[in-house]
Design an enzyme around this catalytic site. Structure first.
Site, PDB file in Angstrom:
ATOM      1  N   CYS A 164      42.168  44.151  52.928  1.00  0.00           N
ATOM      2  CA  CYS A 164      41.917  43.464  51.658  1.00  0.00           C
ATOM      3  C   CYS A 164      43.074  42.582  51.212  1.00  0.00           C
ATOM      4  CB  CYS A 164      41.594  44.486  50.576  1.00  0.00           C
ATOM      5  SG  CYS A 164      40.147  45.484  50.983  1.00  0.00           S
ATOM      6  N   HIS A 304      45.663  43.621  41.763  1.00  0.00           N
ATOM      7  CA  HIS A 304      44.708  44.003  42.808  1.00  0.00           C
ATOM      8  C   HIS A 304      43.592  44.840  42.192  1.00  0.00           C
ATOM      9  CE1 HIS A 304      43.252  44.799  46.811  1.00  0.00           C
ATOM     10  NE2 HIS A 304      43.326  46.109  46.613  1.00  0.00           N
ATOM     11  N   GLU A 315      49.402  50.823  41.020  1.00  0.00           N
ATOM     12  CA  GLU A 315      49.861  49.441  40.887  1.00  0.00           C
ATOM     13  C   GLU A 315      50.511  49.205  39.525  1.00  0.00           C
ATOM     14  OE1 GLU A 315      48.162  44.837  41.239  1.00  0.00           O
ATOM     15  OE2 GLU A 315      46.756  46.527  41.121  1.00  0.00           O
ATOM     16  N   LYS A 336      38.568  41.508  39.392  1.00  0.00           N
ATOM     17  CA  LYS A 336      37.525  42.173  40.185  1.00  0.00           C
ATOM     18  C   LYS A 336      36.490  42.821  39.281  1.00  0.00           C
ATOM     19  CE  LYS A 336      40.189  43.188  44.418  1.00  0.00           C
ATOM     20  NZ  LYS A 336      41.507  42.659  44.012  1.00  0.00           N
ATOM     21  N   HIS A 341      34.853  43.178  44.581  1.00  0.00           N
ATOM     22  CA  HIS A 341      35.956  43.148  45.531  1.00  0.00           C
ATOM     23  C   HIS A 341      35.533  42.365  46.772  1.00  0.00           C
ATOM     24  CE1 HIS A 341      39.381  43.997  47.808  1.00  0.00           C
ATOM     25  NE2 HIS A 341      39.414  45.311  47.764  1.00  0.00           N
ATOM     26  N   PHE A 402      43.821  48.415  53.024  1.00  0.00           N
ATOM     27  CA  PHE A 402      43.816  49.605  53.869  1.00  0.00           C
ATOM     28  C   PHE A 402      44.821  49.412  55.006  1.00  0.00           C
ATOM     29  CE2 PHE A 402      39.228  51.378  53.133  1.00  0.00           C
ATOM     30  CZ  PHE A 402      39.584  51.709  51.838  1.00  0.00           C
TER      31      PHE A 402
END
Length: 414
Positions: A164, A304, A315, A336, A341, A402
């Protein structure tokens, strides 16, 4: 000693769950619209998929591209080409020596539709019915290959894959191509077309998707105490990067300066972020230091923030760790909540949002946060846009993937 050239953004392009181009997407984001909707297909009944919705592309490629183009491209490449054509035109279709023109377009998953359709064809109709273009369509570098052909880029065409974080890392690599002297102009970004029942089922099995089937538009809710996972999205974001000198010589309109790139990796877990946020802090710090700005200059962050229980607050804590008291004047947006996403396309689209926020002096909202998590220690922009201050300011875009990939890009006004 030679000094690396400044890199500016002269063109923007996108196709997203909110709109078929940048202007409509940005307007929808400022209006707080959601692109998430219930599936209009038989996937739930046919496959027993527990998630009934996603943020699907707003404008179908068939409405924009020719039939031969849609037949020979995987949807991931279709999205990339649509966004590229907009960005290139927005930049004024610059005349560039092909040897000084590069392309970096990434995807986190690649041509999953082509791969699985070909497998179905092989099983059901035999080897002779598998399309001869299958491999060129499914390979992860297919989108950038089509972009390279579209613009005639010969300085290099690259497809970095970092889940991502792929789209943001592609832009970071494009910046480095210009800084190193290899190119004057680079088309860079990310794309994803994973809206297929298998990836949806797989993400659902991993318990990372929201199960709020009764309210798709309200399902992505970063930082809300009731957040329960992300909403799958699709689309592409593309930027035209240019050395400031090259842009000035041709009188190009400049949106912003992309001044800082920060990369790191967690070495912690395949899918979960390091709870200490060490890698995230390192990526953001490197971006700030690379840009040569101070923490006081950073007034906006496009996070994110996928709407997962652990990821959002990790985060946020990382931002507080890095900026300390200076984080009090950073406006936080989690877009998002509206787009879903976009996986490998997310970092590129959110870089565009960050650039637009600086250019328009307006931070987009985060929607669906009715009960903010009390552990969130940052200034979250909720429901309506927030004006950004005048003068020289900077903004960060975070993208994490990931595998523990962390990318932070820092943009400044010009």
């Amino acid at each position: 000693m030679s000094t690396a050239p400044d890199v500016v953004v002269t063109g923007l392009g996108a196709t997203t769950p909110l709109g078929g181009d940048v202007d409509t997407t940005w307007a929808a984001a400022l209006a707080g619209e959601s692109g998430a909707k219930t599936f209009e297909n038989d996937w739930v009944e046919k496959y027993g998929i527990p998630v009934h919705f996603a943020a699907q592309i707003k404008v179908q490629p068939a409405d924009v591209l020719t039939r031969p183009e849609t037949k020979r491209m995987d949807p991931s490449a279709q999205y990339a080409i649509i966004a590229t054509r907009e960005a290139w035109a927005d930049a004024g279709s610059p005349q560039v020596d092909p040897e000084r023109l590069g392309a970096v377009v990434s995807s986190g998953i690649g041509g999953i539709w082509t791969t699985l359709d070909a497998w179905d064809t092989l099983q059901e109709r035999g080897a002779r019915r598998v399309l001869p273009m299958t491999v060129p369509m499914l390979m992860p570098n297919s989108p950038v290959a089509y972009v390279e052909l579209e613009i005639g880029a010969r300085a290099g065409a690259h497809a970095l894959v970092s889940a991502c974080a792929s789209g943001a890392e592609a832009i970071g690599y494009g910046i480095e191509m210009i800084r190193s002297g290899r190119a004057d102009v680079v088309v860079a970004g990310g794309t994803e077309a994973a809206m297929h029942p298998m990836p949806v089922a797989a993400f659902a099995a991993s318990r990372t998707l929201s199960l709020n089937n009764d309210d798709p538009a309200g399902a992505s809710r970063p930082y809300d105490v009731k957040r329960d996972g992300f909403v799958l999205g699709e689309g592409a974001g593309i930027v035209v990067l240019e050395s400031a000198e090259h842009a000035a010589a041709r009188g190009a309109t400049v949106y912003a300066r992309l001044a800082g790139v920060g990369l790191s990796s967690d070495a912690y877990h395949l899918t979960s972020p390091d709870p200490e946020g060490t890698g995230q802090v390192a990526a953001m710090r490197r971006a700030v230091e690379d840009a040569g700005v101070s923490a006081r200059d950073v007034v906006h962050l496009n996070a994110h923030a996928t709407s997962t229980k652990v990821g959002d607050l990790t985060e946020a804590a990382s931002v507080r760790t890095l900026f300390g008291g200076e984080a009090d004047h950073v406006t936080l947006s989690a877009t998002k909540s509206m787009t879903g996403h976009l996986l490998g396309g997310a970092g590129a689209l959110e870089t565009i949002f960050t650039i637009k926020a600086l250019a328009d002096r307006k931070a987009p909202p985060t929607i669906n946060v009715t009960e903010p998590d009390p552990a969130l220690d940052l200034d979250l922009v909720r429901d309506t846009p927030r004006d950004l201050p005048g003068g020289d300011i900077a903004a960060l875009n975070n993208s994490f993937g990931f595998g523990g990939h962390n990318v932070a890009l820092l943009a400044t006004t010009v």
